[in-house]
Structures are given as C-alpha cells and as structure tokens.
Design a protein around this motif. Structure first.
Motif, PDB file in Angstrom:
ATOM      1  N   ASP A  49      -8.367   5.016  -1.160  1.00 56.54           N
ATOM      2  CA  ASP A  49      -9.090   4.029  -0.364  1.00 56.54           C
ATOM      3  C   ASP A  49      -9.231   4.501   1.077  1.00 56.54           C
ATOM      4  O   ASP A  49     -10.151   4.088   1.784  1.00 56.54           O
TER       5      ASP A  49
ATOM      6  N   HIS B  76      -3.641  -0.052  -3.277  1.00 55.87           N
ATOM      7  CA  HIS B  76      -4.338   0.490  -2.108  1.00 55.87           C
ATOM      8  C   HIS B  76      -3.649   1.793  -1.713  1.00 55.87           C
ATOM      9  O   HIS B  76      -2.448   1.812  -1.449  1.00 55.87           O
TER      10      HIS B  76
ATOM     11  N   PRO C 285       0.834  -1.203   0.000  1.00 51.73           N
ATOM     12  CA  PRO C 285       0.000   0.000   0.000  1.00 51.73           C
ATOM     13  C   PRO C 285       0.869   1.254   0.000  1.00 51.73           C
ATOM     14  O   PRO C 285       1.982   1.257   0.530  1.00 51.73           O
TER      15      PRO C 285
END
Length: 216
Positions: free
Chosen positions: A188, A101, A68
């Motif tokens: 996100d 992400h 991420p």
C-alpha cells in the motif's frame, strides 16, 4: 518510537503490544488499578506500526493485532514475500484497520541518468559490508574510493543480495522498478531510503524520483 522488550525472560510480544496500545488509548493502569497517563502519546492521533523483515513474530503479531506492517525489504530482500504472506494470514480486523495495510522499504539512488546513479551508489556495498561484518555503519566513502577498493569473493558474496536489490538509475528506471516492487508485494506504501556521500546528491535523488513518480 515505542520499543518492547522483556529482559532475560521469554518475551510475550502480544502482551507488550497490548500494553503499548493501552498507553496510546489512555486506558493503561497500574497493577493496583491506578490509571497511568503517558503524554504526549495518550489520546494522540498516532499510527502504530510493527516493523519486521521475516515471517516471524513481528508479522504474526502485526496481523493478529490488526496493525499495519512495515516490511524491511532493504534488510532481507529474500524474505519479503514470506513476511507479507504471514502477516496477511494472521490478520484480524481491528479498530485501527479493517484490512491488511503494508509498507515495503527500498534502498534507492536516482541520478539524471543510469551511469551517474550507479556512480553515486558505488559506496553502498562497502557500507553494507561494514554492517554485516560487525563493524557497524561506517562513514560513507566517496565513489572514487569505492571504485578503488579491492574485494574478495567472500566479501562480494556477503553483500550480493543487498546490492542486487538496491534500486539505482535514472528517474524512469527506478520508478519502473518501484512500481514492479509494489505490484509484486501488494504494498500500500513504499518507504524510500537514499544514502549517498554528499547530502545534495541525496536530496536531488528524492526530487528526481518524486517528479517522475507523480508525473506518471
């Protein structure tokens, strides 16, 4: 927090990230083959993130390792979309993630109304100026002291992008702005930072925003 560095040599960030991940997974070994144990990280349920603010190495390594990516919009607001694009292009699925992400940071001050919030946020520009002029993150002044400061045109230009992209206002105002930020960036998650002179105002800002956000 795990940091990576390589002294005076040209850094090989990819190898350093692999090394960090091996500590977390419990697979790290010395050059002679002896297994290394790093506690409490080893075997822990940790989310390893890469933080970046541009389309450079951090975005590319985060994508390439399938990790991420946290984008520091509050540091370099003009570069956030390029950084996210670079991360998405570089992304390769991993055991940690099957798809990109992204978390995007934002400086936020919420008050019961727009005028109150703007007053609470008044010291922000002087604080940013201290950082960008090399003096460091100086103690926050009061809103009254901030209003009384005489600014040069050069100083205002130095902090203009940060001031313009700080989210300041009533709960409804700021929640609407943050929804737009999330929509434009495809984030996100959003990471919210609030700095005010008084701690109670900071806590109240979080409370007001949380109530508005989760009530939508």
């Amino acid at each position: 927090m795990l940091g990576i560095g390589n002294g005076d040599k040209a850094p090989d960030y990819g190898s350093q990230i692999d090394a960090i991940m091996s500590f977390v997974r419990g697979t790290a070994r010395r050059s002679e083959g002896e297994r290394l144990h790093v506690l409490p990280a080893e075997g822990a349920d940790l989310d390893v993130w890469i933080l970046g603010s541009s389309a450079g190495v951090s975005a590319q390594e985060a994508g390439g390792h399938g990790l991420p990516f946290a984008v520091a919009y509050h540091v370099m607001p003009h570069a956030v979309l390029e950084a996210i694009d670079a991360y998405r292009i570089a992304f390769r699925p991993s055991d940690a993630l099957s798809r990109p992400h992204i978390a995007v940071s934002a400086d936020v001050v919420v008050g019961p109304d727009d005028d109150t919030a703007r007053e609470l946020a008044a010291p922000y520009a002087e604080w940013v100026l201290g950082i960008r002029s090399g003096r460091g993150a100086l103690p926050y002044v009061t809103p009254a002291e901030a209003r009384a400061r005489n600014w040069t045109d050069e100083e205002r230009a130095t902090v203009a992008d940060r001031v313009a992209t700080q989210f300041v206002g009533s709960p409804a105002t700021v929640a609407g702005q943050l929804e737009k930020l999330a929509r434009v960036t495809g984030a996100d998650e959003l990471v919210i930072t609030t700095i005010t002179t008084n701690h109670a105002d900071r806590m109240r800002s979080f409370e007001l925003l949380a109530k508005e956000w989760y009530g939508r």
